[in-house]
Motif scaffolding. Structure first.
Motif, short mmCIF file in Angstrom:
data_model
loop_
_atom_site.label_atom_id
_atom_site.label_comp_id
_atom_site.label_asym_id
_atom_site.label_seq_id
_atom_site.Cartn_x
_atom_site.Cartn_y
_atom_site.Cartn_z
N THR A 233 1.12 -0.94 0.01
CA THR A 233 0.12 0.46 0.33
C THR A 233 0.45 1.37 -0.21
N ILE A 234 0.32 2.22 -0.61
CA ILE A 234 0.96 3.46 -0.30
C ILE A 234 1.47 3.87 0.35
N GLU A 237 5.09 2.01 2.56
CA GLU A 237 6.46 2.50 1.45
C GLU A 237 6.48 3.65 1.36
N LEU A 338 6.15 8.43 -8.16
CA LEU A 338 4.69 8.55 -7.85
C LEU A 338 4.37 9.14 -8.29
N TRP A 341 2.31 7.26 -10.49
CA TRP A 341 1.90 6.39 -10.19
C TRP A 341 0.27 6.77 -9.09
N LYS A 345 -4.26 6.44 -10.44
CA LYS A 345 -5.21 6.66 -9.11
C LYS A 345 -6.45 7.55 -8.78
N ASP A 370 -3.96 0.48 -3.48
CA ASP A 370 -3.02 -0.70 -3.96
C ASP A 370 -1.21 -0.02 -4.94
N PHE A 371 -0.55 -0.28 -4.14
CA PHE A 371 1.01 0.17 -4.31
C PHE A 371 1.39 -0.47 -5.11
#
Length: 423
Positions: A233-234, A237, A338, A341, A345, A370-371
């Motif tokens: 998950t973001i 991380e 990032l 990503w 999202k 979710d990552f």
């Protein structure tokens, strides 16, 4: 300016085209319909409303637009200006098209003149309406405009147009560069199609994309993903922080502040990938006495309340108000990865937003997104390829800011005759 003369717009304008009082049938595609909401800051934004091509001739009975014609919004808002570059458009309500008399008023000069404080004041002085200010066509025609001779008008307009053309070229270049970076992210991290088999560290046979060449994949809760990749998950991380607002009644928190303090308005106004500065700043004491958090430059600022999904990368240490979630990159995940990503999202983030007064995505919900973690060598390769792209975008943004500042300082001086352009 002693040799400039004042004219009413009714004497200087060859053509007024006004479609107020008419409402076309709108469709999802066809001839772009230019409404007041897409005329902003001297430009026409991308239209999101259209009329059928078959209806165009019957709709445009009051006149057809031509290149360099000037559009003026007459209400909600009053006074926004743009110049027509594509004649294949239809005009909606709350807009008046202006076309200068060739021997008296150059369209480009009119475009810049209407942006000056003097002309904006004169427009508003003849406006009416208690709730929303608007100007009637009859009142607009009586507005006075100062004009030099046509030759000098052209020289003035050429100077300002040259600066605008450079700014526009840099913006278009940035759009192309960002599209390239986003396409690369999608190919590699969404479609799993890249030119190398990173699991083995060597090129694919015949240069085919990894996924289509039979690369090893395995099933996961997110679908098939490459072997060696992990799901997280973001929030697990990277670090994410919120913001806060120092008391606005305490001067020592704001006066002579030098810490950039962002509100969502900073992002919605600028709409730029890299943010050079914020409109408001706070002091060190204001930072200490509030829940605002100082974060490093090259972090990701995401608006998370009311206006959701605006994103920028700060280029100075900064903090925000409560309307943000800020993502802080680390040694493993760069700001460029990032950012790619995060763009994938935005739709999910907006769906997760809730609230009775205004929509907001909670930090808990955001941190649970979710990552997917690629293997390290593909992250390193992506950084090598995209960092120069994003650095060029950043450089262009700094150039745009400098050119815009020059243009804005020249505009009132040139349009008042304070600064003259020699032949």
């Amino acid at each position: 300016m002693s040799d400039w003369k004042e004219y009413s717009l009714k004497d200087a304008i060859e053509k007024f085209i006004d479609y107020r009082g008419k409402t076309p049938v709108k469709v999802t595609q066809g001839i772009p319909l230019i409404t007041a909401k897409v005329i902003k800051d001297g430009s026409i934004l991308t239209p999101d409303e259209f009329i059928q091509e078959s209806e165009y001739l019957s709709w445009m009975t009051r006149g057809f637009p031509k290149k360099t014609d000037v559009l003026l919004t007459t209400e909600a808002p009053l006074g926004e200006v743009a110049m027509i570059k594509d004649e294949n458009i239809a005009l909606a309500q709350r807009i008046i098209l202006l076309r200068g008399k060739p021997d008296l008023l150059v369209n480009h000069f009119l475009f810049y003149s209407l942006q000056t404080d003097l002309m904006q004041h004169r427009l508003k002085a003849r406006a009416s309406g208690s709730t929303v200010q608007g100007i009637k066509s009859s009142e607009l025609k009586e507005v006075m405009i100062p004009l030099p001779d046509v030759t000098e008008q052209k020289r003035i307009a050429d100077v300002l147009s040259c600066l605008d053309a450079k700014i526009e070229n840099l913006r278009r270049q940035n759009e192309t560069l960002e599209q390239i970076a986003q396409t690369l992210f999608k190919h590699w991290f969404i479609d799993f199609e890249f030119p190398f088999d990173f699991a083995q560290g060597k090129p694919n046979a015949e240069g085919k994309p990894y996924k289509s060449s039979g690369g090893a994949m395995f099933a996961s809760e997110l679908g098939d993903i490459p072997k060696g990749w992990k799901i997280s998950t973001i929030g697990d991380e990277v670090e994410t922080v919120g913001g806060g607002t120092p008391s606005t009644t305490e001067p020592s928190y704001w006066e002579n502040g030098d810490i950039p303090w962002y509100s969502p308005t900073d992002l919605t106004k600028a709409k730029t990938l890299f943010s050079i500065d914020s409109e408001k700043k706070i002091t060190k004491l204001g930072l200490q006495k509030s829940s605002a958090r100082l974060f490093p430059k090259y972090s990701l600022l995401l608006t998370s309340r009311a206006t959701i999904g605006e994103v920028t990368i700060n280029t100075k240490e900064a903090c925000t108000n409560q309307g943000f979630i800020t993502i802080i990159p680390n040694a493993k995940f760069s700001v460029y990865f990032l950012y790619g990503w995060l763009l994938t999202k935005i739709g999910i983030i907006k769906q997760l937003a809730s609230g009775s007064t205004f929509p907001e995505i909670s930090k808990t919900n955001f941190r649970g997104l979710d990552f997917l973690i690629p293997v390290i060598n593909i992250l390193e390769k992506y950084e090598q390829l995209t960092k120069p792209i994003y650095k060029k975008i950043e450089t262009n943004i700094f150039q745009i800011q400098a050119l815009t500042k020059t243009r804005d300082s020249l505009l009132p001086k040139l349009m008042s005759g304070q600064l003259r352009v020699k032949p």
